[in-house]
Design a protein around this motif. Structure first.
Motif, PDB file in Angstrom:
ATOM      1  N   LEU A  44      88.815  26.001  69.652  1.00 61.01           N
ATOM      2  CA  LEU A  44      88.268  26.489  70.878  1.00 61.01           C
ATOM      3  C   LEU A  44      86.520  25.871  71.007  1.00 61.01           C
ATOM      4  O   LEU A  44      86.439  25.523  71.893  1.00 61.01           O
ATOM      5  CB  LEU A  44      88.267  28.054  70.739  1.00 61.01           C
ATOM      6  N   THR A  45      85.840  25.855  70.022  1.00 61.35           N
ATOM      7  CA  THR A  45      84.539  25.419  70.055  1.00 61.35           C
ATOM      8  C   THR A  45      84.701  23.899  70.352  1.00 61.35           C
ATOM      9  O   THR A  45      83.883  23.510  71.096  1.00 61.35           O
ATOM     10  CB  THR A  45      84.055  25.537  68.633  1.00 61.35           C
ATOM     11  N   ILE A  46      85.700  23.062  69.772  1.00 63.50           N
ATOM     12  CA  ILE A  46      85.588  21.702  70.076  1.00 63.50           C
ATOM     13  C   ILE A  46      86.102  21.332  71.459  1.00 63.50           C
ATOM     14  O   ILE A  46      85.333  20.604  72.289  1.00 63.50           O
ATOM     15  CB  ILE A  46      86.717  21.029  69.138  1.00 63.50           C
ATOM     16  N   GLY A  47      86.987  22.146  72.031  1.00 64.83           N
ATOM     17  CA  GLY A  47      87.375  22.135  73.523  1.00 64.83           C
ATOM     18  C   GLY A  47      86.226  22.569  74.377  1.00 64.83           C
ATOM     19  O   GLY A  47      86.223  21.718  75.373  1.00 64.83           O
ATOM     20  N   ALA A  48      85.443  23.585  73.860  1.00 67.42           N
ATOM     21  CA  ALA A  48      84.361  24.014  74.832  1.00 67.42           C
ATOM     22  C   ALA A  48      83.378  22.949  74.884  1.00 67.42           C
ATOM     23  O   ALA A  48      82.648  22.692  75.684  1.00 67.42           O
ATOM     24  CB  ALA A  48      83.673  25.427  74.249  1.00 67.42           C
ATOM     25  N   THR A  49      83.340  22.199  73.850  1.00 62.99           N
ATOM     26  CA  THR A  49      82.268  21.092  73.729  1.00 62.99           C
ATOM     27  C   THR A  49      82.697  19.950  74.646  1.00 62.99           C
ATOM     28  O   THR A  49      81.760  19.352  75.582  1.00 62.99           O
ATOM     29  CB  THR A  49      81.847  20.691  72.248  1.00 62.99           C
ATOM     30  N   LEU A  56      75.895  19.700  73.926  1.00 62.30           N
ATOM     31  CA  LEU A  56      76.689  18.590  73.119  1.00 62.30           C
ATOM     32  C   LEU A  56      76.196  18.727  71.564  1.00 62.30           C
ATOM     33  O   LEU A  56      77.017  18.947  70.689  1.00 62.30           O
ATOM     34  CB  LEU A  56      76.523  17.419  73.613  1.00 62.30           C
ATOM     35  N   GLY A  57      74.872  18.795  71.398  1.00 61.51           N
ATOM     36  CA  GLY A  57      74.560  18.808  69.930  1.00 61.51           C
ATOM     37  C   GLY A  57      74.833  19.968  69.199  1.00 61.51           C
ATOM     38  O   GLY A  57      75.331  20.110  68.107  1.00 61.51           O
ATOM     39  N   LEU A  58      74.753  21.201  69.868  1.00 61.91           N
ATOM     40  CA  LEU A  58      75.075  22.603  69.355  1.00 61.91           C
ATOM     41  C   LEU A  58      76.393  22.586  68.969  1.00 61.91           C
ATOM     42  O   LEU A  58      77.239  23.074  68.113  1.00 61.91           O
ATOM     43  CB  LEU A  58      74.640  23.561  70.192  1.00 61.91           C
ATOM     44  N   LYS A 598      62.182  36.424  60.759  1.00 60.63           N
ATOM     45  CA  LYS A 598      61.456  35.568  61.632  1.00 60.63           C
ATOM     46  C   LYS A 598      62.053  34.207  61.841  1.00 60.63           C
ATOM     47  O   LYS A 598      61.172  33.199  61.353  1.00 60.63           O
ATOM     48  CB  LYS A 598      59.928  35.537  61.018  1.00 60.63           C
ATOM     49  N   LEU A 599      63.267  34.033  62.042  1.00 63.63           N
ATOM     50  CA  LEU A 599      63.970  32.722  62.160  1.00 63.63           C
ATOM     51  C   LEU A 599      63.360  31.863  63.362  1.00 63.63           C
ATOM     52  O   LEU A 599      62.946  32.647  64.020  1.00 63.63           O
ATOM     53  CB  LEU A 599      65.479  33.234  62.263  1.00 63.63           C
ATOM     54  N   SER A 600      63.377  30.679  63.156  1.00 63.48           N
ATOM     55  CA  SER A 600      62.728  30.001  64.088  1.00 63.48           C
ATOM     56  C   SER A 600      63.397  30.025  65.675  1.00 63.48           C
ATOM     57  O   SER A 600      62.436  29.964  66.661  1.00 63.48           O
ATOM     58  CB  SER A 600      63.016  28.237  63.558  1.00 63.48           C
ATOM     59  N   SER A 601      64.530  30.057  65.924  1.00 62.98           N
ATOM     60  CA  SER A 601      65.177  30.228  67.274  1.00 62.98           C
ATOM     61  C   SER A 601      66.469  30.648  67.044  1.00 62.98           C
ATOM     62  O   SER A 601      67.013  30.674  65.941  1.00 62.98           O
ATOM     63  CB  SER A 601      65.055  28.891  67.796  1.00 62.98           C
ATOM     64  N   PRO A 602      66.955  31.326  68.181  1.00 64.52           N
ATOM     65  CA  PRO A 602      68.355  31.803  68.118  1.00 64.52           C
ATOM     66  C   PRO A 602      69.423  30.756  67.610  1.00 64.52           C
ATOM     67  O   PRO A 602      70.196  31.062  66.979  1.00 64.52           O
ATOM     68  CB  PRO A 602      68.627  32.207  69.543  1.00 64.52           C
ATOM     69  N   THR A 603      68.938  29.422  68.334  1.00 63.58           N
ATOM     70  CA  THR A 603      70.066  28.319  67.843  1.00 63.58           C
ATOM     71  C   THR A 603      70.054  28.069  66.339  1.00 63.58           C
ATOM     72  O   THR A 603      70.978  28.062  65.748  1.00 63.58           O
ATOM     73  CB  THR A 603      69.832  27.205  68.378  1.00 63.58           C
ATOM     74  N   SER A 604      68.787  28.143  65.713  1.00 62.00           N
ATOM     75  CA  SER A 604      68.609  27.817  64.133  1.00 62.00           C
ATOM     76  C   SER A 604      69.290  29.280  63.633  1.00 62.00           C
ATOM     77  O   SER A 604      69.882  28.807  62.299  1.00 62.00           O
ATOM     78  CB  SER A 604      67.101  27.778  63.979  1.00 62.00           C
TER      79      SER A 604
END
Length: 669
Positions: A44-49, A56-58, A598-604
């Motif tokens: 599903l993740t590959i398809g959504a990308t 794209l990077g995420l 205190k993580l850097s960002s939601p993506t991180s």
């Protein structure tokens, strides 16, 4: 079997990698529902990308991490199975190119045929230097046999018709003499065939606890799928846009992927650990049930004691020097090849005597007719040792003339030991005491089992007085004296009626009913076919004390699965506090209070949690295969220990590792 585990590393690496990728095929992937969800999430993740539903990077990063998660889970199972394939390859070599000399025409002639053409009840003759073509029982003759092809032990063993040591295994080699064997299995259903199927995992059935845990993991997976799907609907209602890829990440972090990926490897590894101690478990269930056993029924001879009588004391008659008795006993035993004869020499030497064997002396071996053995020296001296009646006959003396001798003989016999009378020419010197010596360290092992709440019962044919003395010395909890086969069966049924799980060991046909009745029946490979068929485990070394090792392996199996399950579920708690703030922090700022790392960002945060989720599986593979270290203790003590190490540790460790991964990941975002 010890040698069977070793193989070339390159072969194993190639096999492991190949089977790891094979398990990505749907027919294999969907056998494990937890990892099947990760598999579908990856697609599903590959398809959504590809279709541009996320950056794209995420998308590429998440797809790669999810793929690696599945690969590591498959890798764990492939490693466990590779050990079995290495063992199976060695076992196959033991049965290749086997031929048999089958007796025909009322056993007056032989014909040479391929071993795989033999049928049950065929009779074959095997001579020294030949391989035994099939499983069976010796019906005539005796021989020493090299069983290293199966057990990995080079020391030969003795097998003889008419005893409880009649069983032979196809692929093993006759070293001396000649035997006639009756085939006990049809082609393709031999002992080696069953071993090969078991070690390859093709016949491994899931245990009841494993099935129950699998159901629990499936229910948890379905529940978290429903939770994640519900979150997407809630988001749309409150106008919060949630990326589908992040929802997949949340699902993968919430479902118990760690134990889901390691569960098959744990089950296979349990049987492999049994094989490492040369025990063939007919099913994984047998190994696991051993961990719940709370009553052990053990034969005295060969289990608690050595089985071979050993000299333990010399008793000279009045007027006889102790040194004279020891020298005479040693001289009569210097050429005696029996364990009893060797032990007499060893005991005398330990008491300071020096063996001076004469090269021209004539050794008189023991025979059933004379019931004596001894030596005739060149100077005319005749020394004999044997039963009381035989030695009295040799010296032409009447027991009435030697009341002291009768007293000493009775004293030795009353202790359950065997008296040997020693005579020098026509003079009786004294008595040697032969005892079945209790094995060193056996009392300590029984103490450990008592700590685990396991009751030990010794079964012996000795009289009650002797049985009580040995039971007290060995440290068993109870004993059955003058035991007959039906007494063993009655004892097992009585314990089971009281709610206990019972294990026992046996090798004879008369043990078969009790082996079949027991929850764990450990049969000796050297024993009769009836015993091996009745038991659910077979000891390839024919060592009755192996039952004690099996109980420890079973408990280690249960502890390992419980510990890793606890650790996996504790991990999910930590990952929940990492992923949830990352998903809703922008739309619901109040959730930032949960981001105490205190993580850097939601993506991180998402990437760090998924990377940890993937890496923890290979990190735990050695533990899953080796097993959690087992220390005898009560169930409550083990529970506390596991909750502290794998429960609390399973919550704290992810926070530390995820924070470290976040510091690294944030450098690339």
């Amino acid at each position: 079997m010890k040698h069977a585990i070793s193989s070339k590393a390159s072969f194993l690496n190639k096999e492991i990698v190949q089977h790891t990728f094979i398990k990505f095929l749907p027919q294999y992937a969907f056998k494990n529902p937890v990892m099947a969800c990760v598999w579908l999430g990856t697609i599903l993740t590959i398809g959504a990308t590809i279709f541009g539903y996320n950056q794209l990077g995420l998308g590429i990063s998440l797809s790669f991490i999810l793929f690696i998660t599945i690969w590591f889970a498959n890798f764990a199972e492939a490693i466990a199975e590779a050990k079995g394939r290495g063992q199976a390859s060695s076992l196959r070599q033991a049965r290749e190119n086997l031929f048999a000399y089958r007796l025909i025409d009322d056993q007056s002639k032989t014909e040479k045929i391929a071993a795989h053409l033999l049928k049950k009840d065929d009779v074959v003759i095997v001579k020294a230097g030949e391989l035994i073509p099939a499983d069976g029982e010796i019906i005539e003759g005796f021989a020493t046999i090299n069983e290293s092809a199966v057990t990995g032990e080079s020391a030969p063993v003795l097998r003889e018709a008419g005893t409880d040591k009649t069983g032979v295994i196809g692929g093993t080699k006759v070293l001396t003499d000649q035997i006639i064997v009756k085939v006990s299995n049809e082609a393709g259903n031999s002992f080696l065939d069953r071993m090969i199927a078991l070690v390859e995992g093709s016949s491994r059935q899931k245990t009841p606890n494993e099935i129950a845990l699998g159901i629990l993991l499936n229910v948890m997976t379905i529940t978290f799928i429903a939770v994640v799907v519900t979150l997407s609907f809630i988001g749309s209602i409150v106008h919060i846009q949630i990326n589908i890829v992040l929802l997949v990440a949340l699902l993968v972090c919430l479902i118990p992927t760690t134990i889901g990926g390691l569960l098959p490897a744990i089950g296979i590894a349990g049987m492999n650990r049994a094989l490492k101690v040369n025990v063939l478990a007919k099913s994984g269930k047998a190994v696991e049930v051993a961990g719940d056993v709370d009553v052990l029924l053990l034969d005295k001879t060969g289990t608690i004691t050595y089985g071979d009588r050993q000299a333990t004391a010399f008793y000279p008659l009045t007027g006889v020097a102790s040194s004279l008795l020891r020298q005479a006993a040693m001289s009569s035993s210097f050429a005696d090849p029996t364990p009893e004869g060797k032990s007499i020499v060893k005991l005398a030497q330990s008491l300071g005597e020096t063996l001076e064997s004469a090269s021209d002396a004539v050794f008189i071996p023991f025979s059933a007719a004379t019931r004596m053995s001894g030596v005739d020296l060149k100077d005319g001296t005749n020394i004999r040792k044997g039963s009381l009646d035989a030695v009295l006959k040799f010296t032409a003396m009447d027991i009435a003339q030697l009341s002291e001798l009768k007293i000493k003989v009775d004293e030795v016999a009353s202790k359950g030991a065997t008296p040997l009378v020693v005579a020098l020419n026509q003079r009786i010197l004294g008595v040697i005491e032969l005892s079945d010596v209790i094995k060193e360290g056996i009392k300590a092992r029984f103490d450990l089992f008592r700590e685990m709440g396991i009751k030990t019962i010794m079964v012996t044919g000795d009289n009650p007085l002797t049985a009580a003395a040995i039971a007290a010395t060995a440290g068993v909890d109870d004993y059955i004296a003058e035991a007959k086969p039906e007494d063993k069966l009655a004892c097992i049924r009585a314990e089971q009626k009281n709610g206990h799980l019972v294990a026992m060991v046996g090798d004879g046909t008369n043990d078969a009913p009790a082996l079949a009745q027991a929850d764990i029946g450990l049969a000796m490979s050297s024993g009769t076919q009836a015993a091996k068929e009745a038991g659910n485990m077979v000891d390839l070394d024919s060592d009755p004390t192996k039952l004690l090792d099996i109980v420890e392996i079973g408990k280690q199996q249960l502890i390992t699965r419980g510990a890793l399950t606890t650790f996996s579920l504790a991990n999910d708690v930590s990952k929940y506090f990492v992923i949830l703030p990352a998903l809703f922090a922008v739309a619901v700022p109040q959730l930032n209070v949960l981001n105490f790392l205190k993580l850097s960002s939601p993506t991180s945060a998402v990437l760090s949690a998924l990377i940890f989720n993937a890496l923890i599986i290979p990190a735990l593979i050695p533990l899953a295969l080796r097993g959690v270290k087992f220390k005898p203790a009560s169930a409550l003590s083990l529970l506390r220990r596991n909750m502290f190490i794998y429960g609390i540790g399973g919550v704290i460790l992810p926070f530390i590792v995820i924070k470290i991964i976040d510091l690294f990941v944030s450098c690339f975002l």
